[in-house]
Scaffold this motif. Structure first.
Motif, PDB file in Angstrom:
ATOM      1  N   GLU A  12       0.831  -1.199   0.000  1.00  0.00           N
ATOM      2  CA  GLU A  12       0.000   0.000   0.000  1.00  0.00           C
ATOM      3  C   GLU A  12       0.867   1.251   0.000  1.00  0.00           C
ATOM      4  O   GLU A  12       2.099   1.170  -0.030  1.00  0.00           O
ATOM      5  N   ASP A  36      -4.029   3.712  -3.183  1.00  0.00           N
ATOM      6  CA  ASP A  36      -4.058   2.290  -2.822  1.00  0.00           C
ATOM      7  C   ASP A  36      -4.893   1.492  -3.818  1.00  0.00           C
ATOM      8  O   ASP A  36      -5.982   1.929  -4.227  1.00  0.00           O
ATOM      9  N   THR A  40      -6.134  -3.145  -0.467  1.00  0.00           N
ATOM     10  CA  THR A  40      -4.931  -2.745   0.280  1.00  0.00           C
ATOM     11  C   THR A  40      -5.141  -1.364   0.887  1.00  0.00           C
ATOM     12  O   THR A  40      -6.025  -0.609   0.481  1.00  0.00           O
ATOM     13  N   TYR A  44      -8.433  -1.849   2.457  1.00  0.00           N
ATOM     14  CA  TYR A  44      -8.076  -3.237   2.759  1.00  0.00           C
ATOM     15  C   TYR A  44      -9.288  -4.123   3.021  1.00  0.00           C
ATOM     16  O   TYR A  44      -9.206  -5.348   2.888  1.00  0.00           O
ATOM     17  N   LYS A  45     -10.419  -3.527   3.391  1.00  0.00           N
ATOM     18  CA  LYS A  45     -11.628  -4.320   3.631  1.00  0.00           C
ATOM     19  C   LYS A  45     -12.394  -4.618   2.351  1.00  0.00           C
ATOM     20  O   LYS A  45     -13.315  -5.435   2.355  1.00  0.00           O
ATOM     21  N   SER A  48     -10.606  -7.285  -3.693  1.00  0.00           N
ATOM     22  CA  SER A  48      -9.827  -6.952  -4.882  1.00  0.00           C
ATOM     23  C   SER A  48     -10.384  -7.666  -6.101  1.00  0.00           C
ATOM     24  O   SER A  48     -10.672  -8.870  -6.046  1.00  0.00           O
ATOM     25  N   GLN A 158       0.893  -3.894   8.182  1.00  0.00           N
ATOM     26  CA  GLN A 158       0.068  -5.086   7.995  1.00  0.00           C
ATOM     27  C   GLN A 158      -0.838  -5.327   9.192  1.00  0.00           C
ATOM     28  O   GLN A 158      -1.953  -5.836   9.040  1.00  0.00           O
ATOM     29  N   ARG A 161      -3.671  -2.549   8.662  1.00  0.00           N
ATOM     30  CA  ARG A 161      -4.485  -2.677   7.450  1.00  0.00           C
ATOM     31  C   ARG A 161      -4.109  -3.974   6.741  1.00  0.00           C
ATOM     32  O   ARG A 161      -3.453  -3.954   5.700  1.00  0.00           O
ATOM     33  N   VAL A 163      -3.778  -7.165   4.529  1.00  0.00           N
ATOM     34  CA  VAL A 163      -4.214  -7.650   3.218  1.00  0.00           C
ATOM     35  C   VAL A 163      -4.585  -9.117   3.377  1.00  0.00           C
ATOM     36  O   VAL A 163      -3.757  -9.934   3.794  1.00  0.00           O
ATOM     37  N   ASN A 167      -7.478 -11.582  -1.051  1.00  0.00           N
ATOM     38  CA  ASN A 167      -7.151 -10.433  -1.891  1.00  0.00           C
ATOM     39  C   ASN A 167      -5.775 -10.579  -2.529  1.00  0.00           C
ATOM     40  O   ASN A 167      -5.583 -10.212  -3.692  1.00  0.00           O
TER      41      ASN A 167
END
Length: 245
Positions: A12, A36, A40, A44-45, A48, A158, A161, A163, A167
């Motif tokens: 990110e 981002d 990410t 991040y929620k 992707s 990490q 946030r 990943v 994702n």
């Protein structure tokens, strides 16, 4: 000039680290907007997408409020998004393109991810301790002496946030599927590659250079995370590239 900055797989904007303030110091008249990818950072929620065009559309939505035209500086997976963007936008929207250690479907799979990297990467991802995983990723992507300070920073990122594995897998799938169109996006672009990259073969960058007659500059010993290993080298290449206009 306004720049969009895109990071790579499961990374990110915070992973730009010291590179971003150095960019702003070197180019005080420019504006830099780190963005981002979905799944990410601040997103991040979110789930992707599993294709580069879908990731690119999410990024375009994020920067819709920024006046055009843009220039894009992007690393690895982010470079694929940038390349797809440049091929699927109105003429003149993107002024400059700077791709760092980026691969594409123009190169064979064993160059896009080196065969020797897979066993080590799988061992890293199988580690239960988050700090050990982030430290392992840093050791694989950087060719400089392992920095405990940076490892702690990556661990903190990490932790805050995370990943998700899903994702990360969807991003890997998107990267593996990506094949640019035949159209040359821009007349000129700057392609930067690390000869010491242990993840992606530098010849992936050469393939882009040869296909579209772009400018390729090679760092002799930096790792895949070139902005971490030698940010000032990137800045010098960028100054020369922009100064040649």
């Amino acid at each position: 000039m306004r720049w969009i900055l895109l990071r790579g797989l499961a990374r990110e904007q915070a992973h730009w680290g010291a590179f971003l303030p150095q960019l702003r110091e070197a180019f005080p008249e420019h504006q830099f907007f780190p963005v981002d990818l979905p799944g990410t950072g601040v997103h991040y929620k979110d789930r992707s997408p599993a294709t580069i065009p879908d990731i690119r559309q999410h990024v375009q939505q994020q920067v819709a409020h920024i006046p055009r035209p843009y220039s894009i500086l992007a690393l690895s997976l982010g470079g694929m998004v940038a390349l797809d963007w440049a091929q699927n936008t109105a003429e003149g929207e993107i002024q400059h393109l700077v791709l760092i250690n980026t691969s594409s479907g123009f190169s064979p799979p064993w160059q896009r991810m080196k065969l020797k990297a897979w066993p080590r990467l799988l061992r890293i991802l199988s580690r239960r301790e988050l700090f050990d995983r982030e430290r392992g990723i840093l050791a694989l992507s950087s060719n400089r002496p392992l920095s405990q300070t940076v490892a702690k920073q990556w661990y903190s990122i990490q932790r805050q946030r995370p990943v998700s594995a899903g994702n990360a897998l969807r991003q890997i799938t998107a990267a593996a599927r990506f094949h640019p169109g035949s159209k040359r996006p821009l007349t000129s672009a700057l392609v930067l590659a690390s000869k010491g990259d242990r993840l992606v073969d530098w010849r992936c960058s050469r393939a882009l250079e040869r296909r579209w007659q772009w400018l390729l500059k090679q760092h002799p010993d930096a790792g895949h995370d070139l902005p971490l290993d030698d940010p000032q080298w990137i800045i010098r290449q960028l100054q020369a590239f922009l100064g040649d206009e």
